[in-house]
Design an enzyme around this catalytic site. Structure first.
Site, PDB file in Angstrom:
ATOM      1  N   ARG A   1      -6.124  -7.458  29.111  1.00  0.00           N
ATOM      2  CA  ARG A   1      -4.647  -7.408  29.189  1.00  0.00           C
ATOM      3  C   ARG A   1      -4.261  -6.314  30.175  1.00  0.00           C
ATOM      4  O   ARG A   1      -4.179  -5.141  29.820  1.00  0.00           O
ATOM      5  CB  ARG A   1      -4.031  -7.066  27.821  1.00  0.00           C
ATOM      6  CG  ARG A   1      -4.320  -8.033  26.709  1.00  0.00           C
ATOM      7  CD  ARG A   1      -3.461  -7.714  25.478  1.00  0.00           C
ATOM      8  NE  ARG A   1      -3.565  -6.332  25.045  1.00  0.00           N
ATOM      9  CZ  ARG A   1      -4.412  -5.881  24.136  1.00  0.00           C
ATOM     10  NH1 ARG A   1      -5.242  -6.708  23.522  1.00  0.00           N
ATOM     11  NH2 ARG A   1      -4.432  -4.594  23.822  1.00  0.00           N
TER      12      ARG A   1
ATOM     13  N   ARG B   1      -0.538   2.559  15.420  1.00  0.00           N
ATOM     14  CA  ARG B   1       0.791   2.149  15.883  1.00  0.00           C
ATOM     15  C   ARG B   1       1.012   0.767  15.274  1.00  0.00           C
ATOM     16  O   ARG B   1       1.148   0.644  14.066  1.00  0.00           O
ATOM     17  CB  ARG B   1       0.828   2.157  17.427  1.00  0.00           C
ATOM     18  CG  ARG B   1       2.216   2.041  18.017  1.00  0.00           C
ATOM     19  CD  ARG B   1       2.216   2.118  19.546  1.00  0.00           C
ATOM     20  NE  ARG B   1       1.529   0.995  20.180  1.00  0.00           N
ATOM     21  CZ  ARG B   1       1.444   0.833  21.500  1.00  0.00           C
ATOM     22  NH1 ARG B   1       1.994   1.723  22.327  1.00  0.00           N
ATOM     23  NH2 ARG B   1       0.806  -0.206  22.010  1.00  0.00           N
TER      24      ARG B   1
ATOM     25  N   TYR C   1      23.415  21.180  42.114  1.00  0.00           N
ATOM     26  CA  TYR C   1      23.967  21.757  40.872  1.00  0.00           C
ATOM     27  C   TYR C   1      23.176  22.987  40.430  1.00  0.00           C
ATOM     28  O   TYR C   1      21.944  22.980  40.412  1.00  0.00           O
ATOM     29  CB  TYR C   1      23.897  20.730  39.741  1.00  0.00           C
ATOM     30  CG  TYR C   1      24.903  19.614  39.859  1.00  0.00           C
ATOM     31  CD1 TYR C   1      26.265  19.871  39.858  1.00  0.00           C
ATOM     32  CD2 TYR C   1      24.472  18.298  39.939  1.00  0.00           C
ATOM     33  CE1 TYR C   1      27.186  18.832  39.935  1.00  0.00           C
ATOM     34  CE2 TYR C   1      25.382  17.252  40.016  1.00  0.00           C
ATOM     35  CZ  TYR C   1      26.738  17.531  40.020  1.00  0.00           C
ATOM     36  OH  TYR C   1      27.640  16.503  40.102  1.00  0.00           O
TER      37      TYR C   1
ATOM     38  N   LYS D   1       5.678  -7.240  30.730  1.00  0.00           N
ATOM     39  CA  LYS D   1       6.755  -6.682  29.893  1.00  0.00           C
ATOM     40  C   LYS D   1       7.611  -5.718  30.720  1.00  0.00           C
ATOM     41  O   LYS D   1       7.180  -5.244  31.773  1.00  0.00           O
ATOM     42  CB  LYS D   1       6.130  -5.945  28.702  1.00  0.00           C
ATOM     43  CG  LYS D   1       5.256  -4.751  29.100  1.00  0.00           C
ATOM     44  CD  LYS D   1       4.529  -4.157  27.899  1.00  0.00           C
ATOM     45  CE  LYS D   1       3.632  -3.014  28.336  1.00  0.00           C
ATOM     46  NZ  LYS D   1       2.800  -2.506  27.234  1.00  0.00           N
TER      47      LYS D   1
ATOM     48  N   HIS E   1      -5.789  -2.548  20.350  1.00  0.00           N
ATOM     49  CA  HIS E   1      -5.336  -1.765  21.509  1.00  0.00           C
ATOM     50  C   HIS E   1      -6.039  -0.412  21.497  1.00  0.00           C
ATOM     51  O   HIS E   1      -6.230   0.183  20.434  1.00  0.00           O
ATOM     52  CB  HIS E   1      -3.815  -1.593  21.420  1.00  0.00           C
ATOM     53  CG  HIS E   1      -3.163  -1.143  22.698  1.00  0.00           C
ATOM     54  ND1 HIS E   1      -3.428  -1.720  23.920  1.00  0.00           N
ATOM     55  CD2 HIS E   1      -2.248  -0.174  22.935  1.00  0.00           C
ATOM     56  CE1 HIS E   1      -2.696  -1.120  24.854  1.00  0.00           C
ATOM     57  NE2 HIS E   1      -1.978  -0.178  24.289  1.00  0.00           N
TER      58      HIS E   1
ATOM     59  N   CYS F   1      20.443  14.837  41.087  1.00  0.00           N
ATOM     60  CA  CYS F   1      21.767  14.479  40.561  1.00  0.00           C
ATOM     61  C   CYS F   1      21.738  13.028  40.068  1.00  0.00           C
ATOM     62  O   CYS F   1      20.719  12.367  40.135  1.00  0.00           O
ATOM     63  CB  CYS F   1      22.823  14.639  41.646  1.00  0.00           C
ATOM     64  SG  CYS F   1      22.766  16.230  42.483  1.00  0.00           S
ATOM     65  N   MET F   2      22.867  12.533  39.608  1.00  0.00           N
ATOM     66  CA  MET F   2      22.887  11.152  39.103  1.00  0.00           C
ATOM     67  C   MET F   2      22.630  10.146  40.223  1.00  0.00           C
ATOM     68  O   MET F   2      21.929   9.143  40.022  1.00  0.00           O
ATOM     69  CB  MET F   2      24.233  10.839  38.439  1.00  0.00           C
ATOM     70  CG  MET F   2      24.238   9.467  37.766  1.00  0.00           C
ATOM     71  SD  MET F   2      25.811   9.023  37.020  1.00  0.00           S
ATOM     72  CE  MET F   2      25.909  10.141  35.640  1.00  0.00           C
ATOM     73  N   ASP F   3      23.178  10.450  41.413  1.00  0.00           N
ATOM     74  CA  ASP F   3      23.133   9.455  42.488  1.00  0.00           C
ATOM     75  C   ASP F   3      22.433   9.930  43.754  1.00  0.00           C
ATOM     76  O   ASP F   3      22.310   9.156  44.698  1.00  0.00           O
ATOM     77  CB  ASP F   3      24.563   9.070  42.892  1.00  0.00           C
ATOM     78  CG  ASP F   3      25.438   8.829  41.685  1.00  0.00           C
ATOM     79  OD1 ASP F   3      25.098   7.933  40.903  1.00  0.00           O
ATOM     80  OD2 ASP F   3      26.428   9.556  41.503  1.00  0.00           O
TER      81      ASP F   3
HETATM   82  C1  LIG Z   1       1.467  -2.504  27.799  1.00  0.00           C
HETATM   83  C2  LIG Z   1       0.289  -3.053  27.082  1.00  0.00           C
HETATM   84  C3  LIG Z   1      -0.872  -3.436  27.782  1.00  0.00           C
HETATM   85  C4  LIG Z   1      -1.057  -3.168  29.265  1.00  0.00           C
HETATM   86  O1  LIG Z   1      -1.518  -1.847  29.447  1.00  0.00           O
HETATM   87  P1  LIG Z   1      -1.857  -1.292  30.908  1.00  0.00           P
HETATM   88  O2  LIG Z   1      -2.474   0.028  30.656  1.00  0.00           O
HETATM   89  O3  LIG Z   1      -0.579  -1.220  31.653  1.00  0.00           O
HETATM   90  O4  LIG Z   1      -2.814  -2.260  31.512  1.00  0.00           O
HETATM   91  C5  LIG Z   1      -1.884  -4.063  27.083  1.00  0.00           C
HETATM   92  N1  LIG Z   1      -1.781  -4.282  25.760  1.00  0.00           N
HETATM   93  C6  LIG Z   1      -0.706  -3.892  25.038  1.00  0.00           C
HETATM   94  C7  LIG Z   1      -0.659  -4.157  23.570  1.00  0.00           C
HETATM   95  C8  LIG Z   1       0.360  -3.248  25.668  1.00  0.00           C
HETATM   96  O5  LIG Z   1       1.407  -2.845  24.951  1.00  0.00           O
END
Ligand SMILES: *Cc1c(COP(=O)(O)O)cnc(C)c1O
Length: 403
Positions: free
Chosen positions: A242, A154, A287, A56, A186, A334-336
């Site tokens: 995951r 969540r 700045y 992602k 999760h 800064c920005m850049d």
């Molecule tokens: C982003 C995400 C992960 C991966 O988590 P990491 O800590 O980067 O391995 C796994 N499951 C879900 C639902 C996530 O949103």
């Protein structure tokens, strides 16, 4: 469906690390072989589970397609995305590996998900309704995975509503509209393995699976582990892990380095020094003059800033390596651009055109974790927020289309 993709730019690997091509202000050099090797290491950490590489958010800033292909070359058998559009981008590039997209949004193009064989995460009854309607139109079943909330509060359906969600999904499966492929949840605090919340969530998840299996569900994949759980909590592995951050060679376990787990940071962020000049003692820099030189010194300007994703919170804190030494940013980001005060050890040792390392994986280089510590955030954010203005250049051969 498969769209030809431009070949990745070839960049020579130098013995002293990746280089920055002439003329570029900055680049993030991504080592595809590191990504593949990290996935291989993760398979070793979770030998009884499949590895899903989470790609992602443009593969945590590393580049979606090259990173996905490198992870597959390392033995990942699943890919995971948040947005459906990310999963469809994988399919459009010809990647047919099983893929789960979990950030399911009302009105999404579920028909495309079905036609492209993308698994969709289901956290509510509305999603079952919409997906079943799309399956009816498509004339074939949709692949779904059911998400249960075991304490994160969540996404995911509540434990109270879980039995009815399972029942509704199994009914739609019996009607030929769904294929209920998996169940997942999760973890809240996997980077603190001893926190009792982990054990409580694992017990809740096991209970939810038992309810579903007693109701007749036969899941191909049951999963709850993210990267820290994969590395530190083997009882969380179930059928699949995951993993995101660890695929890119970073870890969030406090006080533990990637090397301890056989992981290597895949990204090196480089910037070109565009100005070196003397500044007298007692002068303010950048700045607001929040930093003042304490001796007659030289400053070096590096053309990366918050417009490139460098946190402004790293003002007077972010580490940058030049001439074999690590300096802290002098004054505001800064920005850049950022400015480095080269006193004392760097005076006379840095020239315009030199390459600065903001973070990387080689011994002695600052790390994404160092940047996280300097800006009160996590390494996830350091790499993921890197801006689109910073070109990603690829080294290594893992997963490359051109071999
Ligand atoms: C982003 C995400 C992960 C991966 O988590 P990491 O800590 O980067 O391995 C796994 N499951 C879900 C639902 C996530 O949103």
């Amino acid at each position: 469906m498969s769209v030809p993709e431009p070949e990745l730019p070839a960049l020579p690997t130098r013995p002293d690390g990746p280089g920055l091509p002439d003329g570029l202000p900055s680049a993030a050099v991504v080592d595809l072989d590191a990504i593949a090797a990290n996935v291989r290491a993760l398979r070793g950490h979770a030998p009884t589970a499949q590895v899903m590489a989470v790609v992602k958010a443009d593969a945590y800033g590393h580049g979606l397609l090259p990173s996905a292909r490198a992870a597959l070359a390392g033995g990942a058998t699943w890919l995971g995305t948040a947005h459906l559009s990310e999963a469809l981008e994988l399919r459009a590039a010809g990647i047919s590996t099983p893929t789960l997209s979990w950030l399911t949004v009302p009105g999404a193009d579920f028909r495309a998900a079905i036609e492209q064989n993308v698994d969709v995460g289901v956290s509510g009854f509305w999603a079952l309704d919409e997906i079943a309607a799309a399956a009816r139109e498509a004339g074939r079943p949709a692949r779904v995975q059911l998400k249960v909330d075991t304490g994160m509060h969540r996404n995911g359906i509540t434990l109270a509503d879980w039995p009815q969600l399972v029942e509704a999904a199994l009914k739609l499966q019996a009607d030929g509209l769904l294929s209920v492929v998996g169940a997942f949840s999760h973890l809240v605090t996997a980077d603190v393995p001893d926190d009792p919340v982990n054990a409580a969530q694992l017990a809740s998840f096991a209970g939810a699976l038992e309810i579903a299996e007693n109701a007749g569900a036969r899941f191909e994949v049951r999963h709850i582990a993210n990267s820290p759980a994969t590395l530190a909590t083997p009882e969380s592995h179930f059928d699949l892990v995951r993993t995101g951050l660890s695929v890119y060679g970073l870890t969030s376990l406090p006080g533990r380095t990637p090397e301890e787990f056989g992981l290597r940071p895949a990204m090196t962020l480089l910037g070109r020094v565009i100005n070196v000049k003397p500044v007298a003692a007692g002068q303010g820099i950048s700045y607001g003059h929040t930093y003042t030189t304490s001796v007659d010194t030289e400053v070096a300007v590096v053309p990366l800033g918050y417009g490139d994703g460098i946190p402004r919170h790293a003002s007077s804190a972010g580490p940058i390596q030049l001439a074999g030494q690590t300096f802290r940013i002098a004054g505001r980001v800064c920005m850049d651009q950022v400015v480095l005060d080269l006193a004392p050890g760097g005076i006379g040792k840095v020239a315009t055109g030199d390459v600065a390392v903001l973070f990387g994986g080689a011994p002695g280089q600052p790390t994404a974790q160092d940047w996280a510590d300097a800006s009160d955030t996590i390494s996830y954010e350091i790499v993921t927020r890197l801006g689109s203005r910073v070109p990603r250049l690829y080294i290594g051969s893992a997963g490359r289309l051109d071999g």
